[in-house]
Design a protein around this motif. Structure first.
Motif, mmCIF file in Angstrom:
data_model
loop_
_atom_site.group_PDB
_atom_site.id
_atom_site.type_symbol
_atom_site.label_atom_id
_atom_site.label_comp_id
_atom_site.label_asym_id
_atom_site.label_seq_id
_atom_site.Cartn_x
_atom_site.Cartn_y
_atom_site.Cartn_z
ATOM 1 N N GLU A 124 -9.011 -1.484 2.963
ATOM 2 C CA GLU A 124 -7.604 -1.114 2.142
ATOM 3 C C GLU A 124 -7.636 -1.746 0.684
ATOM 4 N N HIS B 165 -6.623 0.320 -2.271
ATOM 5 C CA HIS B 165 -5.231 0.793 -2.321
ATOM 6 C C HIS B 165 -4.184 -0.362 -2.261
ATOM 7 N N ILE C 49 0.950 -1.065 0.239
ATOM 8 C CA ILE C 49 -0.147 0.010 -0.006
ATOM 9 C C ILE C 49 1.042 1.202 -0.035
ATOM 10 N N GLU C 50 0.823 2.013 -1.083
ATOM 11 C CA GLU C 50 1.708 3.210 -1.445
ATOM 12 C C GLU C 50 3.195 2.768 -1.086
#
Length: 188
Positions: free
Chosen positions: A91, A94, A49-50
């Motif tokens: 989540e 993402h 995530i990111e």
């Protein structure tokens, strides 16, 4: 080498399996007739995530059809990686998915055979095993010796254990792809 279509099928299978597991649904149904995807395959699924690691689990032995391996390890990466809490439904939008399809393990007889960035490593000693994927050394900027040290540490062994004649070192390569590099299919 996997085609773009085969990569997309594997990524879609991983995402569908994760979505189903996180939502408490029983299993993800894939309809695949591709003989390569139905052949035994070893693979890891890495979730981020990111850019931050969110889970990573895989199988180093090709014991199940590749498509089933991807489905199973994707769910485990999302729900059973002991380093993280299970992925939550919020989540899901993402999560980026990276798949590493592994070659067969090959025992290393001379560490000069190991090419950082090309090979992943598995070290076995004292009933412990540690594995690092090929991309880890590149991402961390490690040289060969640091890569060996870190793989030994991943096994819970002293860093220099790879030098012990009783330690076994294996190398492998991987075909690595992720869902940010492929053109999304409609609806994804």
């Amino acid at each position: 080498m996997l085609s773009e279509s085969q990569k997309r099928i594997l990524l879609d299978t991983a995402r569908g399996a994760i979505r189903a597991a996180v939502r408490g649904m029983s299993g993800f149904q894939h309809q695949v007739t591709d003989t390569l995807l139905l052949s035994p395959g070893a693979a890891f699924v890495t979730l981020r995530i990111e850019g931050e690691l969110r889970g990573c689990i895989g199988y180093i032995e090709p014991i199940r059809p590749l498509i089933e391996t991807i489905e199973e390890v994707a769910v485990k990466a999302a729900t059973e990686d002991f380093r993280f809490t299970p992925v939550e439904e919020s989540e899901l939008p993402h999560i980026s998915i990276e798949i590493s399809v592994l070659s067969r393990l090959e025992q290393v007889t001379d560490i000069q055979e190991i090419e950082v960035g090309k090979h992943g490593l598995l070290i076995e000693a004292n009933n412990s095993r540690g594995l690092l994927l090929p991309q880890v050394a590149s991402e961390q900027g490690w040289d060969r010796e640091t890569f060996l040290n870190q793989t030994a540490r991943k096994a819970g062994l002293p860093s220099a254990m790879w030098r012990n004649p009783q330690a076994k070192i294996f190398k492998f390569s991987a075909e690595i792809f992720n869902d940010t590099e492929l053109i999304p299919t409609p609806g994804h």
